[in-house]
Structure formats: structure tokens, C-alpha cells
Design a protein around this motif. Sequence first.
Motif, mmCIF file in Angstrom:
data_model
loop_
_atom_site.group_PDB
_atom_site.id
_atom_site.type_symbol
_atom_site.label_atom_id
_atom_site.label_comp_id
_atom_site.label_asym_id
_atom_site.label_seq_id
_atom_site.Cartn_x
_atom_site.Cartn_y
_atom_site.Cartn_z
ATOM 1 N N VAL A 147 0.827 -1.200 0.000
ATOM 2 C CA VAL A 147 0.000 0.000 0.000
ATOM 3 C C VAL A 147 0.865 1.255 0.000
ATOM 4 O O VAL A 147 0.546 2.240 -0.658
ATOM 5 N N GLU A 148 1.957 1.187 0.706
ATOM 6 C CA GLU A 148 2.821 2.365 0.779
ATOM 7 C C GLU A 148 3.381 2.731 -0.593
ATOM 8 O O GLU A 148 3.523 3.906 -0.927
ATOM 9 N N ASP A 149 3.661 1.710 -1.414
ATOM 10 C CA ASP A 149 4.155 1.982 -2.764
ATOM 11 C C ASP A 149 3.103 2.699 -3.596
ATOM 12 O O ASP A 149 3.414 3.612 -4.368
ATOM 13 N N ILE A 150 1.841 2.264 -3.446
ATOM 14 C CA ILE A 150 0.757 2.926 -4.183
ATOM 15 C C ILE A 150 0.621 4.368 -3.716
ATOM 16 O O ILE A 150 0.466 5.288 -4.527
ATOM 17 N N LYS A 151 0.677 4.550 -2.418
ATOM 18 C CA LYS A 151 0.552 5.910 -1.867
ATOM 19 C C LYS A 151 1.655 6.816 -2.390
ATOM 20 O O LYS A 151 1.408 7.960 -2.791
ATOM 21 N N VAL A 152 2.898 6.295 -2.413
ATOM 22 C CA VAL A 152 4.021 7.093 -2.889
ATOM 23 C C VAL A 152 3.849 7.429 -4.367
ATOM 24 O O VAL A 152 4.089 8.563 -4.799
ATOM 25 N N SER A 153 3.393 6.455 -5.154
ATOM 26 C CA SER A 153 3.197 6.695 -6.587
ATOM 27 C C SER A 153 2.132 7.752 -6.835
ATOM 28 O O SER A 153 2.301 8.655 -7.657
ATOM 29 N N LEU A 154 1.015 7.630 -6.105
ATOM 30 C CA LEU A 154 -0.049 8.625 -6.259
ATOM 31 C C LEU A 154 0.405 10.000 -5.784
ATOM 32 O O LEU A 154 0.052 11.024 -6.390
ATOM 33 N N ASP A 155 1.189 10.032 -4.730
ATOM 34 C CA ASP A 155 1.679 11.308 -4.221
ATOM 35 C C ASP A 155 2.620 11.964 -5.222
ATOM 36 O O ASP A 155 2.560 13.180 -5.453
ATOM 37 N N LEU A 156 3.497 11.163 -5.846
ATOM 38 C CA LEU A 156 4.396 11.699 -6.866
ATOM 39 C C LEU A 156 3.616 12.217 -8.069
ATOM 40 O O LEU A 156 3.938 13.257 -8.637
ATOM 41 N N LEU A 157 2.558 11.497 -8.438
ATOM 42 C CA LEU A 157 1.716 11.931 -9.552
ATOM 43 C C LEU A 157 1.045 13.265 -9.237
ATOM 44 O O LEU A 157 1.016 14.175 -10.072
ATOM 45 N N LYS A 158 0.529 13.368 -8.014
ATOM 46 C CA LYS A 158 -0.130 14.622 -7.620
ATOM 47 C C LYS A 158 0.859 15.770 -7.569
ATOM 48 O O LYS A 158 0.551 16.892 -7.998
ATOM 49 N N ARG A 159 2.060 15.522 -7.073
ATOM 50 C CA ARG A 159 3.071 16.575 -7.028
ATOM 51 C C ARG A 159 3.438 17.030 -8.442
ATOM 52 O O ARG A 159 3.624 18.228 -8.698
ATOM 53 N N SER A 160 3.549 16.069 -9.358
ATOM 54 C CA SER A 160 3.871 16.418 -10.746
ATOM 55 C C SER A 160 2.766 17.268 -11.361
ATOM 56 O O SER A 160 3.033 18.245 -12.074
ATOM 57 N N MET A 161 1.506 16.904 -11.075
ATOM 58 C CA MET A 161 0.388 17.687 -11.593
ATOM 59 C C MET A 161 0.379 19.096 -11.005
ATOM 60 O O MET A 161 0.123 20.081 -11.718
ATOM 61 N N ASP A 162 0.679 19.210 -9.702
ATOM 62 C CA ASP A 162 0.750 20.527 -9.071
ATOM 63 C C ASP A 162 1.860 21.366 -9.688
ATOM 64 O O ASP A 162 1.703 22.567 -9.905
#
Length: 223
Positions: A147-162
Motif C-alpha cells: 500500500v505504501e508503494d501505491i501511496k508514494v506513486s499517487l503522491d508523486l503523480l499529484k506533485r507532478s500535476m501541481d
Amino acid sequence: MITCKFSAKSLGLFFVLIVNTFIASAFEVDLTFYVGAGSQECFYHTFKPGMTIELEYQVVEGGQMDIDFAWFAPSNRALVNEQRKQDGEHKITITEAGDHKLCFDNSFSRLTEKVVFFELYVDPALDPDSTTEGVDDDASEILDIRVEDIKVSLDLLKRSMDSMKHSQNQFRNVEFRDRGQVEANFIRVNFWSVVNTMCMILASIAQVLAIRSFFRTKHYTGA
């Protein structure tokens, strides 16, 4: 090819993870507004101690493209105080809880209003209240992935979008400012072209009249 099979419970946990991730996403406010001649505009926002706030502002239209900016803590202590700046960028860690005041002052300009863009950004990784509680510890076993890997991936995606949104806002403001400058130059060029043309026409008429006066003969009649 890897095939993953998800049960109803695992899909539910995955959905909770996504929701929590985006709830904990970055808080961002951007605004473009007018500051009238001889006036100021102030904005208030509540911050908590430990938050790290990134603020960026830019004058995109009006006069010499400058403005005064001040950031006051709830105790009325000035955190930032700048005069006659075209733009600015600040990163401040909050130490006082309460309503902070952000003021853009155009009182030094008596004739020209200004158009100002500013952006506030709070990184959830730097927000002490950010959390992703509520996700089951056995999610990794059910989904067969961490789950932590998914969270990190989604967080990186959101940061890139921001980051992309931030860059697009900057490009848009620069384009808006340059377009305003080009339009102002276009008006000035047309105005002075008309003035010069009128001066040339008047000068030509004056020259013609002056030359004609040289060849004008006077007739005298005897008494």
C-alpha cells in the motif's frame, strides 16, 4: 504479463487509499485581482504552527508594474515587507497560529491601477495535520502489493500535476503581462504616428503657403 485479481474488500481498501491520498494533497490558492490607484487589498487566511507556506506574487499589468507587499502574523508582526516590487517569492514556516494578513498596497500610485496575481501553496508533506489514517494494515496482503508503494506513486503523480499547474500559471501570467505591454506599445505607436502625420501635413501646407507668398506680385495703379 502480470494479472491482478481484486476482491470487493480489496477494491474498497484501494478506494479509501486513493481518497485519503487526495485529501492529503497540496492545498493551493491562486488569484488574480485589481488593486485600484491609491488603495490596497488585503487577504486573510488561517494557518497553524509548523506549516510551511510558499507564496509567490507578480504584477502583470499597470503602470511601472510594481506594488508594495506585506505579510503580517496574527500578532501584527511583519513577516515580509517589500516596497515597489514587480514580483516576489517567499517560503515561510508558520510559528503563530491564527489569521495571517497579506496586503498588496498601491497607495503610492495616484493614477494607475494594478493587476496582481498571487499563489499560496501548502505542501501536505510539510503540514503537521496531514495524515492518511484509516487504511487497513492488511491491505498489502490482500492486494498482494504494498500500500505504501501505491501511496508514494499517487503522491508523486499529484506533485507532478501541481508542478505542471504552477508552471502553466506562470507562463499564463507572463503571456498576459507581455500582451498588455505589446497592446500599450501599439496604442502609443499609433498615437504618435497620427501626431507625426498631422505635423507633416501642417508643415507641408505652411511651406506651400510660404513659397507662394514669394511669387505673389503687387500691382500699383497711378494716381
